[in-house]
Every structure is written in structure tokens, then in C-alpha cells.
Motif scaffolding. Structure first.
Motif, short mmCIF file in Angstrom:
data_model
loop_
_atom_site.label_atom_id
_atom_site.label_comp_id
_atom_site.label_asym_id
_atom_site.label_seq_id
_atom_site.Cartn_x
_atom_site.Cartn_y
_atom_site.Cartn_z
N ALA A 153 0.96 -1.44 0.08
CA ALA A 153 0.01 0.24 -0.12
C ALA A 153 0.85 1.35 0.15
O ALA A 153 1.97 1.30 0.81
CB ALA A 153 -0.79 -0.06 1.20
N ASP A 154 0.33 2.24 -0.82
CA ASP A 154 1.14 3.51 -0.85
C ASP A 154 2.47 3.15 -1.71
O ASP A 154 2.98 4.64 -1.73
CB ASP A 154 1.30 4.05 0.46
CG ASP A 154 1.24 5.81 0.37
OD1 ASP A 154 0.68 6.26 -0.56
OD2 ASP A 154 2.09 6.35 1.11
N ARG A 208 -3.21 1.43 -3.44
CA ARG A 208 -4.18 1.50 -2.54
C ARG A 208 -4.39 0.39 -1.47
O ARG A 208 -4.08 -0.59 -1.78
CB ARG A 208 -5.60 1.86 -3.04
CG ARG A 208 -5.64 3.15 -4.17
CD ARG A 208 -6.90 3.38 -4.87
NE ARG A 208 -7.99 3.63 -4.09
CZ ARG A 208 -9.21 3.87 -4.50
NH1 ARG A 208 -9.61 3.81 -5.93
NH2 ARG A 208 -10.34 4.53 -3.82
N PRO A 209 -4.76 0.84 -0.20
CA PRO A 209 -5.06 -0.21 0.83
C PRO A 209 -6.09 -1.18 0.42
O PRO A 209 -6.91 -1.10 -0.27
CB PRO A 209 -5.41 0.50 2.05
CG PRO A 209 -5.91 1.89 1.59
CD PRO A 209 -5.23 2.20 0.21
#
Length: 295
Positions: free
Chosen positions: A85-86, A129-130
Motif C-alpha cells: 500500500a502507498d 491503495r490499501p
């Protein structure tokens, strides 16, 4: 054997189905590639550097072109956690890594964005994205999760979802006496019976998926109908003892036939009961799935 049954069995034996079978659970690059074979920056561990060349040599992985292959590769890497994520995704870097054009990269990222896996913002770029943002009901994401490190959780969750959807669909379908659909459901049971007798698990699986999809579609509830693709995906990725339908057996065939008989009789309670018995529960699921109703 009906003409439909013969046609479907012949087609299944001669076509590449894409369905999972024994020994196929680790067929994807991120699960199979040994660490020694991985090259490039740490951001791309698990990636297949040959994607571009392979795509130009063949028609594409599992019948997909270059664009589809890149979506598949990046999607698998995100869902498996190889791209956390990210994590920033630089189009130029992706293009160089996989030897594909800027257009292929751009269109692939758009597909992943539509699935909730990445986001693109001005002055920030594209980032992973998460999990909370993913469209977990997307058939591709279902498949990627089911063949990745989250396979056990994915199959348990799919089984729980099926227990919510399919008994209700069976009950509702009994009130919508469409003779042509009931005939087709009967044909699917016939096909499964012949396939089981011949040890043809591929045809059995195809007929099984068609049966469950048809049943949801005939329930007369448009919102449920939109979930038929999820059930099909769940059947395709079955590989453990989460459902009773993924491998040919007499018990599964009997329950399918009971559902057809209940629909013909307009008996919603019997159709629901047969569906609940068909969806054999995994021990981990049994604690959270309600027991079959007494009628």
C-alpha cells in the motif's frame, strides 16, 4: 444424452478452460518465481521481466494480449503484497521493466484504478491503495486473492458469501417457473452426471458453474443477478474443501437434482434446503454460517 450435453462435453474437452485444477494453485509468476531469478529494483520483486517478449511471441497469457498480461501481472503483485500500500507506480519504470509501450502501461493502470487497486492524482502520481479500497467482488481480484498468499481467507470468505446468496436464490427461483430455464438446469445436471461417469472434471466444473449462475439469474432479483459472476468466480477458484461442488461426486449430483425437482414443484423451502446441503461447509466456516433451517 441430450444434444446440449453432448455439445458441451465435446467443447470442454477440446478447449482451454482457464479453470483451476489439481496442482495449478501456484501457476502464477509471483507464487512460482524463485528469488534467484528475480532481477531489477526491489520494487519489482516477483515481476516477470519477460512479459513483453512473451506477449509478442504468443497470443497472450490465458488468451489475453499485452495489455491484459500487464494488468494480470501488476494486479497479482499488488494483491500478493509484493507491491504494498502507498507504493508509487512510475509508468516509465513499469514500461522499461516489462518492455511495453507507454500506452499499454497507461491503459493497464486505468483498469487497476477502476478495480480500486491504485489511485492516480495530480502532483502525486499513481500509488497502490490499501485493501480497504479494493473492489473485493471484482472477479479478477477474487482470482488473484484465491491463488495468492490470501488463498485460505479468500475461499472461506467466498464460501460464507455463497451461503448468504445461493439458498435465498434457490428459494426465490421456485416462484419463477420459467420452463426453458428449468430445462437448462436439468440439462446441466445431466451433463454433470455423464461427465462424472467419464471422469471428466473439466466438463463437470463448467456445467456446475452454469447451473449456479442460471439459478441466480432465474431468482427474479436483479441485485442478486449481479452477484452471479461472484459465484462463478468462487467455483472457478475452488481448490480446497470449502464447497461440495468443485469435484465430481454422487452427493453433489444428487443435491443438484433435488434442486431441479424442487423448482419444478414450486417448492421454495425444499430448493433452499437442498442448496444448503449442497454447500458443504468447511470446519472454519461452520462457526459463522447459520445452520440449515428446519421446515
Amino acid at each position: 444424452m441430450s444434444t446440449l450435453a453432448h455439445t458441451m462435453m465435446t467443447a470442454a474437452r477440446s478447449a482451454d478452460s482457464g479453470l483451476a485444477g489439481p496442482g495449478e494453485l501456484d501457476r502464477y509468476p509471483y507464487a512460482a518465481a524463485p528469488a534467484a531469478d528475480r532481477v531489477g529494483s526491489p520494487s519489482w520483486e516477483g515481476a516477470d521481466p519477460e512479459l513483453g517478449r512473451v506477449g509478442r511471441r504468443a497470443a497472450g497469457s490465458r488468451g489475453r494480449g499485452l495489455h491484459g498480461q500487464l494488468v494480470q501481472q501488476l494486479g497479482q503483485m499488488i494483491v500478493s503484497g509484493d507491491l504494498g500500500a502507498d507504493r508509487p507506480l512510475v509508468p516509465e519504470e513499469i514500461g522499461q521493466r516489462f518492455e511495453v509501450s507507454r500506452t499499454v502501461v497507461r491503459e493497464s493502470l486505468r483498469v487497476l484504478e477502476a478495480k480500486g487497486l491504485v489511485s492516480a492524482r495530480p502532483n502525486v502520481g499513481t500509488r497502490v491503495r490499501p485493501v480497504s479500497d479494493w473492489n473485493l467482488l471484482d472477479p479478477d481480484i477474487i482470482e488473484w486473492r484465491a491463488f495468492g498468499p490470501q488463498r485460505d481467507d479468500q475461499r472461506r470468505e467466498l464460501s460464507e458469501l455463497r451461503w448468504t446468496i445461493e439458498p435465498l436464490a434457490a428459494r426465490l427461483a421456485a416462484g419463477h417457473g420459467r420452463e426453458e430455464v428449468q430445462q437448462r438446469l436439468g440439462d446441466m445436471v445431466e451433463i454433470m452426471g455423464h461427465a462424472m461417469g467419464q471422469g471428466d472434471s473439466l466438463t463437470f466444473s463448467r456445467a456446475d458453474a452454469e447451473f449456479h449462475s442460471l439459478l441466480i439469474q432465474v431468482a427474479g432479483n436483479r441485485m442478486l443477478e449481479h452477484l452471479s459472476g461472484i459465484v462463478s468466480a468462487a467455483l472457478q477458484v475452488s481448490g480446497g474443501p470449502v464447497t461440495g461442488c468443485e469435484r465430481p461426486n454422487e452427493a453433489a449430483l444428487t443435491q443438484h437434482a433435488r434442486i431441479v425437482d424442487a423448482l419444478a414443484a414450486g417448492d421454495g423451502a425444499a430448493a433452499e434446503s437442498a442448496m444448503r446441503q449442497l454447500l458443504t461447509v468447511h470446519p472454519e466456516v461452520e462457526r459463522v454460517v447459520p445452520a440449515p433451517r428446519e421446515h
